[in-house]
Design an enzyme around this catalytic site. Structure first.
Site, PDB file in Angstrom:
ATOM      1  N   ILE A  12       3.620 -60.850   6.039  1.00 47.98           N
ATOM      2  CA  ILE A  12       2.438 -60.071   5.628  1.00 47.98           C
ATOM      3  C   ILE A  12       2.160 -60.294   4.140  1.00 47.98           C
ATOM      4  N   LEU A  33      13.852 -65.366  -0.701  1.00 48.15           N
ATOM      5  CA  LEU A  33      13.811 -66.359   0.382  1.00 48.15           C
ATOM      6  C   LEU A  33      14.824 -66.045   1.489  1.00 48.15           C
ATOM      7  N   LYS A  84      13.824 -56.274   8.213  1.00 47.01           N
ATOM      8  CA  LYS A  84      12.936 -55.622   9.190  1.00 47.01           C
ATOM      9  C   LYS A  84      13.363 -55.762  10.656  1.00 47.01           C
ATOM     10  N   ASN A  99      19.527 -52.811   1.062  1.00 42.03           N
ATOM     11  CA  ASN A  99      18.438 -53.734   0.708  1.00 42.03           C
ATOM     12  C   ASN A  99      17.090 -53.022   0.618  1.00 42.03           C
ATOM     13  N   SER A 124       5.586 -48.039   8.280  1.00 42.86           N
ATOM     14  CA  SER A 124       5.499 -48.540   9.648  1.00 42.86           C
ATOM     15  C   SER A 124       5.186 -47.406  10.619  1.00 42.86           C
ATOM     16  N   TYR A 149      16.675 -49.174  10.491  1.00 43.66           N
ATOM     17  CA  TYR A 149      15.489 -49.754   9.852  1.00 43.66           C
ATOM     18  C   TYR A 149      14.387 -48.706   9.718  1.00 43.66           C
ATOM     19  N   LYS A 153      12.390 -46.657   6.344  1.00 41.31           N
ATOM     20  CA  LYS A 153      10.945 -46.501   6.080  1.00 41.31           C
ATOM     21  C   LYS A 153      10.629 -45.028   5.817  1.00 41.31           C
ATOM     22  N   ASN A 178       1.350 -52.865  14.914  1.00 45.56           N
ATOM     23  CA  ASN A 178       2.072 -54.114  15.235  1.00 45.56           C
ATOM     24  C   ASN A 178       1.312 -55.333  14.705  1.00 45.56           C
ATOM     25  N   ARG A 294      13.677 -51.913  27.613  1.00 46.36           N
ATOM     26  CA  ARG A 294      14.530 -52.174  26.451  1.00 46.36           C
ATOM     27  C   ARG A 294      14.920 -50.833  25.829  1.00 46.36           C
ATOM     28  N   GLY A 296      15.542 -47.859  23.518  1.00 44.45           N
ATOM     29  CA  GLY A 296      14.876 -47.411  22.291  1.00 44.45           C
ATOM     30  C   GLY A 296      13.367 -47.588  22.296  1.00 44.45           C
ATOM     31  N   ASP A 297      12.828 -48.312  23.300  1.00 47.64           N
ATOM     32  CA  ASP A 297      11.374 -48.534  23.331  1.00 47.64           C
ATOM     33  C   ASP A 297      10.621 -47.263  23.695  1.00 47.64           C
TER      34      ASP A 297
HETATM   35  P1  NAD Z   1       9.137 -60.680   6.155  1.00 51.23           P
HETATM   36  O1  NAD Z   1      10.604 -60.661   6.428  1.00 51.23           O
HETATM   37  O2  NAD Z   1       8.367 -61.836   6.645  1.00 51.23           O
HETATM   38  O3  NAD Z   1       8.873 -60.520   4.577  1.00 51.23           O
HETATM   39  C1  NAD Z   1       9.734 -59.841   3.725  1.00 51.23           C
HETATM   40  C2  NAD Z   1      10.037 -60.767   2.534  1.00 51.23           C
HETATM   41  O4  NAD Z   1      10.875 -60.066   1.623  1.00 51.23           O
HETATM   42  C3  NAD Z   1      10.780 -62.041   2.951  1.00 51.23           C
HETATM   43  O5  NAD Z   1      10.094 -63.176   2.459  1.00 51.23           O
HETATM   44  C4  NAD Z   1      12.164 -61.892   2.321  1.00 51.23           C
HETATM   45  O6  NAD Z   1      12.680 -63.145   1.900  1.00 51.23           O
HETATM   46  C5  NAD Z   1      11.896 -60.931   1.168  1.00 51.23           C
HETATM   47  N1  NAD Z   1      13.032 -60.074   0.791  1.00 51.23           N
HETATM   48  C6  NAD Z   1      13.776 -59.275   1.590  1.00 51.23           C
HETATM   49  N2  NAD Z   1      14.724 -58.648   0.871  1.00 51.23           N
HETATM   50  C7  NAD Z   1      14.574 -59.049  -0.421  1.00 51.23           C
HETATM   51  C8  NAD Z   1      15.249 -58.756  -1.633  1.00 51.23           C
HETATM   52  N3  NAD Z   1      16.305 -57.936  -1.678  1.00 51.23           N
HETATM   53  N4  NAD Z   1      14.808 -59.344  -2.778  1.00 51.23           N
HETATM   54  C9  NAD Z   1      13.757 -60.193  -2.765  1.00 51.23           C
HETATM   55  N5  NAD Z   1      13.083 -60.519  -1.642  1.00 51.23           N
HETATM   56  C10 NAD Z   1      13.485 -59.943  -0.479  1.00 51.23           C
HETATM   57  O7  NAD Z   1       8.541 -59.304   6.725  1.00 51.23           O
HETATM   58  P2  NAD Z   1       7.027 -58.880   6.990  1.00 51.23           P
HETATM   59  O8  NAD Z   1       6.810 -58.879   8.444  1.00 51.23           O
HETATM   60  O9  NAD Z   1       6.119 -59.628   6.111  1.00 51.23           O
HETATM   61  O10 NAD Z   1       7.102 -57.366   6.539  1.00 51.23           O
HETATM   62  C11 NAD Z   1       6.756 -56.963   5.229  1.00 51.23           C
HETATM   63  C12 NAD Z   1       6.987 -55.473   5.088  1.00 51.23           C
HETATM   64  O11 NAD Z   1       6.220 -54.781   6.060  1.00 51.23           O
HETATM   65  C13 NAD Z   1       8.430 -55.043   5.289  1.00 51.23           C
HETATM   66  O12 NAD Z   1       8.708 -53.997   4.389  1.00 51.23           O
HETATM   67  C14 NAD Z   1       8.440 -54.533   6.712  1.00 51.23           C
HETATM   68  O13 NAD Z   1       9.439 -53.583   6.912  1.00 51.23           O
HETATM   69  C15 NAD Z   1       7.055 -53.920   6.811  1.00 51.23           C
HETATM   70  N6  NAD Z   1       6.538 -53.843   8.181  1.00 51.23           N
HETATM   71  C16 NAD Z   1       6.531 -54.971   8.962  1.00 51.23           C
HETATM   72  C17 NAD Z   1       6.052 -54.892  10.265  1.00 51.23           C
HETATM   73  C18 NAD Z   1       6.082 -56.107  11.163  1.00 51.23           C
HETATM   74  O14 NAD Z   1       6.089 -55.942  12.379  1.00 51.23           O
HETATM   75  N7  NAD Z   1       6.082 -57.337  10.630  1.00 51.23           N
HETATM   76  C19 NAD Z   1       5.559 -53.683  10.766  1.00 51.23           C
HETATM   77  C20 NAD Z   1       5.572 -52.551   9.933  1.00 51.23           C
HETATM   78  C21 NAD Z   1       6.067 -52.654   8.634  1.00 51.23           C
HETATM   79  C1  WQD Z   2       6.088 -54.695  21.673  1.00 45.96           C
HETATM   80  C2  WQD Z   2       6.123 -54.441  23.183  1.00 45.96           C
HETATM   81  C3  WQD Z   2       8.352 -54.329  24.105  1.00 45.96           C
HETATM   82  C4  WQD Z   2       9.459 -58.466  23.397  1.00 45.96           C
HETATM   83  C5  WQD Z   2       8.593 -53.282  16.403  1.00 45.96           C
HETATM   84  C6  WQD Z   2       9.396 -52.377  15.516  1.00 45.96           C
HETATM   85  C7  WQD Z   2       8.490 -51.524  14.688  1.00 45.96           C
HETATM   86  C8  WQD Z   2       7.464 -52.358  13.929  1.00 45.96           C
HETATM   87  C9  WQD Z   2       6.751 -53.314  14.833  1.00 45.96           C
HETATM   88  C10 WQD Z   2       8.295 -52.851  11.730  1.00 45.96           C
HETATM   89  C11 WQD Z   2       7.204 -53.449  23.593  1.00 45.96           C
HETATM   90  C12 WQD Z   2       7.582 -55.491  24.677  1.00 45.96           C
HETATM   91  C13 WQD Z   2       8.756 -57.278  23.454  1.00 45.96           C
HETATM   92  C14 WQD Z   2       9.772 -59.133  24.601  1.00 45.96           C
HETATM   93  C15 WQD Z   2       8.631 -57.410  25.830  1.00 45.96           C
HETATM   94  N1  WQD Z   2       8.091 -53.189  12.939  1.00 45.96           N
HETATM   95  N2  WQD Z   2       8.342 -56.764  24.638  1.00 45.96           N
HETATM   96  N3  WQD Z   2       9.325 -58.580  25.777  1.00 45.96           N
HETATM   97  O1  WQD Z   2       8.923 -52.571  19.517  1.00 45.96           O
HETATM   98  O2  WQD Z   2       6.468 -51.974  19.241  1.00 45.96           O
HETATM   99  O3  WQD Z   2       7.805 -52.478  17.268  1.00 45.96           O
HETATM  100  O4  WQD Z   2       7.707 -54.070  15.583  1.00 45.96           O
HETATM  101  O5  WQD Z   2       8.113 -51.803  11.194  1.00 45.96           O
HETATM  102  O6  WQD Z   2       9.296 -50.810  13.816  1.00 45.96           O
HETATM  103  O7  WQD Z   2      10.226 -51.563  16.343  1.00 45.96           O
HETATM  104  O8  WQD Z   2       7.234 -54.325  18.805  1.00 45.96           O
HETATM  105  O9  WQD Z   2       6.840 -56.664  19.400  1.00 45.96           O
HETATM  106  O10 WQD Z   2       9.161 -55.740  19.652  1.00 45.96           O
HETATM  107  O11 WQD Z   2       7.388 -54.997  21.227  1.00 45.96           O
HETATM  108  O12 WQD Z   2       8.259 -56.948  26.912  1.00 45.96           O
HETATM  109  O13 WQD Z   2      10.420 -60.180  24.623  1.00 45.96           O
HETATM  110  O14 WQD Z   2       6.457 -55.667  23.842  1.00 45.96           O
HETATM  111  O15 WQD Z   2       9.125 -53.743  25.088  1.00 45.96           O
HETATM  112  O16 WQD Z   2       6.700 -52.690  24.649  1.00 45.96           O
HETATM  113  P1  WQD Z   2       7.658 -52.761  18.817  1.00 45.96           P
HETATM  114  P2  WQD Z   2       7.705 -55.516  19.726  1.00 45.96           P
END
Ligand code: NAD
Ligand code: WQD
Length: 338
Positions: A12, A33, A84, A99, A124, A149, A153, A178, A294, A296-297
């Site tokens: 992101i 990285l 994450k 972290n 999140s 995790y 948050k 998501n 799964r 926890g879902d």
């Molecule tokens: P990502 O892992 O792709 O990006 C995180 C980046 O942070 C990585 O490039 C990693 O190298 C860097 N990083 C981690 N720990 C570090 C540290 N101690 N020092 C320096 N760099 C560090 O993850 P993302 O999907 O881009 O998510 C970004 C943020 O959004 C995270 O805080 C994540 O929890 C949050 N978020 C993600 C999702 C999702 O599904 N992708 C959903 C909700 C919230």
């Molecule tokens: C989506 C749906 C699975 C994989 C997670 C984190 C949440 C947030 C977003 C960071 C669910 C189903 C998945 C597979 C499947 N991240 N599924 N087969 O669980 O909503 O959220 O990512 O903050 O904190 O928990 O996302 O993409 O894992 O799952 O059927 O192989 O797809 O059961 O219903 P989720 P997900």
């Protein structure tokens, strides 16, 4: 204006850096990285036509972080850096607390010391758990998340509320639903690390035959087709919301601000709907099998994102199919590199 973007080479973060550069912000990235690769920096530059400053180090290293603040007049921070992986956080909770929280506190200490405001935090939808109402509003009560995790948050949010209140700072908490998809250039996207846990990367790797079959975790949920429902938000739309949130924060005249926004489409899609949309968008097949639920879902989570529309002038614009088309282009790009 110069914005510190931690985790700016991540999924992101990299998309957001492009949007910031497009909107004439100067960007300083710190990323260790741990979940990205150096070529993402080059690709950001290619897409945006501008180069962000980049420091490769771990944000837990306070002295290095302090040097970044010495070298740049930082006006605000978007803090993406975090671990994450939900499952991994259950096995290594201390690594996740260390972290995700120590890094946050280190940045906030610099903000306090140097009297800087304007902080945006990646939260999140996981903070809501299985909410008692759908769609989920910002005022929907939070539940204790299942994973460590998720707890980082919720704790991060609390730390930031206290920080804003005690030191008169401006803070925005963005609760993403998501995130899916990749940049339309196919130069930025989510880097797969091992076997994906999230649905869309697994679907993509199944379509490209890296995985044999998608396992659909449960078709006995109380939903129309029996599969679980989520709100899938396109990553470029999400990135644009950060720029809007930052602009609002910078224009705020109050000394203390704690804003919270849901960032989602407002529409729920089932697992089977995602699979169908992927197949239609890309004309490929995604073989699947139905498996047990799964652990926890939750059954269903989708956002009411009206507050972001009202206050930020932001709304998700991209359809599920369009977003899934970009994912496939990114997959082909990754394969062309290897
Ligand atoms: P990502 O892992 O792709 O990006 C995180 C980046 O942070 C990585 O490039 C990693 O190298 C860097 N990083 C981690 N720990 C570090 C540290 N101690 N020092 C320096 N760099 C560090 O993850 P993302 O999907 O881009 O998510 C970004 C943020 O959004 C995270 O805080 C994540 O929890 C949050 N978020 C993600 C999702 C999702 O599904 N992708 C959903 C909700 C919230
Ligand atoms: C989506 C749906 C699975 C994989 C997670 C984190 C949440 C947030 C977003 C960071 C669910 C189903 C998945 C597979 C499947 N991240 N599924 N087969 O669980 O909503 O959220 O990512 O903050 O904190 O928990 O996302 O993409 O894992 O799952 O059927 O192989 O797809 O059961 O219903 P989720 P997900």
């Amino acid at each position: 204006m110069t914005i510190l973007v931690t985790g700016g080479l991540g999924y992101i973060g990299s998309h957001t850096v492009v949007e910031l550069l497009n909107n004439n912000f100067d960007v300083v990235i710190v990323d260790d990285l741990s979940n990205s690769e150096k070529f993402i920096l080059k690709n950001i530059e290619e897409v945006a036509g501008k180069k962000p400053v980049f420091y490769p180090f771990d944000l837990k290293r306070k002295e290095l972080l302090s040097q970044v603040f010495d070298a740049h007049q930082i006006d605000g921070c978007i803090n993406f850096a975090a671990y994450k992986a939900v499952g991994e956080s259950q096995e290594k909770p201390l690594d996740y607390y260390e972290n995700n929280l120590f890094t946050l506190i280190n940045i906030l200490q610099e903000f306090k010391k140097r009297n800087i405001s304007n902080f945006i935090f990646s939260s999140s939808c996981t903070v809501y758990g299985q909410a008692d109402e759908q769609p989920i509003h910002e005022s929907t009560p939070l539940k204790t998340p299942e994973s460590s995790y998720g707890k980082t948050k919720q704790m991060g949010e609390e730390i930031l509320k206290d920080f804003a209140t005690a030191y008169q700072k401006k803070v925005t908490l963005l609760r993403y639903f998501n995130p899916i998809g990749s940049h339309p250039s196919a130069l930025l996207g989510e880097l797969p690390l091992g076997i994906p846990n999230n649905l869309v990367p697994y679907v993509t790797q199944t379509a490209s035959k890296i995985r044999e079959k998608l396992s659909i975790w449960g078709n006995d949920y109380p939903t129309e087709d029996g599969t679980a429902i989520r709100d899938y938000i396109y990553v470029v739309d999400l990135a644009k919301a950060h720029v809007k949130a930052l602009q609002k924060l910078l224009n705020e005249t109050s000394e203390t601000v704690i804003d919270i926004y849901n960032l989602g489409t407002g529409k729920g899609s089932s697992v089977l709907e995602v699979v169908g949309a992927f197949e239609r968008a890309n004309h490929v097949e995604v073989p699947y099998q139905i498996c047990a639920r799964r652990a926890g879902d939750i059954t269903i989570a989708f956002a009411n994102a009206d507050k972001a529309e009202r206050e930020l002038g932001w709304k998700a614009e991209t359809t599920l199919e369009e977003a899934l088309r970009t994912t496939w282009e990114w997959q082909k790009y990754l394969e062309s590199r290897s």
